[in-house]
Design a protein around this motif. Structure first.
Motif, short mmCIF file in Angstrom:
data_model
loop_
_atom_site.label_atom_id
_atom_site.label_comp_id
_atom_site.label_asym_id
_atom_site.label_seq_id
_atom_site.Cartn_x
_atom_site.Cartn_y
_atom_site.Cartn_z
N UNK A 1 -57.66 35.39 39.78
CA UNK A 1 -58.25 34.05 39.83
C UNK A 1 -58.20 33.49 41.24
N UNK A 2 -57.10 33.67 41.94
CA UNK A 2 -57.00 33.17 43.31
C UNK A 2 -58.00 33.89 44.22
N UNK A 3 -58.19 35.18 44.00
CA UNK A 3 -59.17 35.92 44.80
C UNK A 3 -60.58 35.43 44.53
N UNK B 1 -61.02 32.24 46.37
CA UNK B 1 -61.21 32.52 47.80
C UNK B 1 -62.65 32.92 48.08
N UNK B 2 -63.20 33.79 47.24
CA UNK B 2 -64.57 34.26 47.44
C UNK B 2 -65.55 33.09 47.35
N UNK B 3 -65.40 32.28 46.31
CA UNK B 3 -66.31 31.13 46.12
C UNK B 3 -66.21 30.18 47.30
N UNK B 4 -64.99 29.90 47.75
CA UNK B 4 -64.83 28.97 48.87
C UNK B 4 -65.40 29.54 50.16
N UNK B 5 -65.21 30.84 50.40
CA UNK B 5 -65.77 31.43 51.63
C UNK B 5 -67.30 31.40 51.61
N UNK C 1 -58.24 28.45 52.30
CA UNK C 1 -58.48 29.74 51.66
C UNK C 1 -57.42 30.75 52.08
N UNK C 2 -57.14 30.77 53.38
CA UNK C 2 -56.19 31.75 53.91
C UNK C 2 -54.79 31.56 53.34
N UNK C 3 -54.41 30.34 53.00
CA UNK C 3 -53.06 30.07 52.50
C UNK C 3 -52.84 30.68 51.12
#
Length: 227
Positions: free
Chosen positions: A96-98, A101-105, A127-129
Motif C-alpha cells: 500500500x505504501x508503494x 508513492x507511485x500515485x504521488x510521484x 514520498x521519500x520518507x
C-alpha cells in the motif's frame, strides 16, 4: 547462526527480498539526485538538509536556510503517514505504501510545471520518507534503502568478521548484499542525474517504473524455498 543464514534457508518476506530492496535503493538514490539538481535539496538525506540549514542560518542567510527546512518537515509528515499505515494495514503496508508513492510521484510529475517548489521540495520528500519507514530489512537484517552509511559500515564489519573469524557463508552473503545496496544507490544517483539533466520533464517516470516492479513483487504469491 545469523538471521541471513536463517533467511537463506527459509521463506523470506516479500518486502525483504534482495530484488525488492535493490530496486528501492536505486529509487532512493535517483530521487536524491533529482531533487538536488532541480531544487537544491535532498529528498532522503535529511542529515545533509539539516547541516545546510544550520550552515546558512548561522551566518544569517535565513532565506537559504529556510529552503532546507521545508523538506525536513515534509519528511517528518511522511514518517507519520507510514507509521499510521503500519497500524491500520498490517502486512499489506509495503504494497500500500508503494502504491501511494507511485500515485504521488505521478501527481508530482504532472504538477511540477505549475507548482515546482510545492511538488518537488515538499511532495518528493514526503514520498521519500515512506520508503525507509516501511522497508527496513533485507532477508531479516536491518538496512537502509535511502542512504549508504549504515549499509557500508555493516558490509565492512561483516567482511572483517568473515575474513578474521573464519569462513562464514552467511556473513559473506550479508556483506555482499549490503555492498550491492550501496552500488544500487550510487547507480540510482548516476541515472537520476543523467535523466534529470537530459529529460527533466520525464525523469520521474524511471523511479515510478522501479516502484511498480516493487509493488508487483510485494503482491506476488509467496514461494517457499525447495527443501
Amino acid at each position: 547462526m545469523s538471521s541471513l543464514d536463517i533467511a537463506a534457508g527459509s521463506s523470506v518476506h516479500r518486502d525483504q527480498t534482495v530484488e525488492v530492496v535493490l530496486l528501492l535503493a536505486f529509487a532512493g538514490g535517483y530521487l536524491d539526485a533529482y531533487t538536488w539538481m532541480i531544487h537544491g535539496v535532498m529528498a532522503n538525506a535529511q542529515t545533509a538538509n539539516l547541516v545546510l540549514l544550520w550552515v546558512h542560518g548561522i551566518v544569517g542567510e535565513w532565506e537559504e536556510a529556510l529552503h532546507f527546512l521545508a523538506p525536513i518537515l515534509a519528511f517528518a509528515v511522511g514518517i507519520v503517514i507510514a507509521a499510521w499505515l503500519r497500524r491500520v494495514t498490517g502486512e499489506r503496508t509495503p504494497a500500500i505504501s508503494t502504491l501511494i508513492e507511485i500515485v504521488l510521484l505521478v501527481a508530482i510529475g504532472i504538477l511540477h510545471n505549475r507548482l515546482p517548489d510545492l511538488a518537488g521540495t515538499l511532495g518528493i520528500s514526503l514520498v521519500a520518507a515512506m520508503q525507509p519507514a516501511v522497508f527496513t530489512k533485507v532477508e531479516g537484517v536491518a538496512c537502509s534503502t535511502v542512504m549508504i552509511t549504515g549499509n557500508m559500515r555493516q558490509a565492512i564489519e561483516a567482511l572483517f568478521a568473515a575474513t578474521f573469524g573464519g569462513p562464514q557463508l552467511g556473513t559473506l552473503r550479508r556483506s555482499g548484499i549490503l555492498t550491492a545496496l550501496c552500488i544500487a544507490f550510487g547507480l540510482g544517483v548516476a541515472v537520476g542525474a543523467f535523466a534529470t539533466k537530459n529529460i527533466p520533464d520525464l525523469a520521474l517516470g524511471i523511479p515510478v517504473i522501479a516502484l511498480l516492479i516493487v509493488l508487483l513483487r510485494c503482491e506476488a504469491p509467496r514461494q517457499e524455498e525447495p527443501r
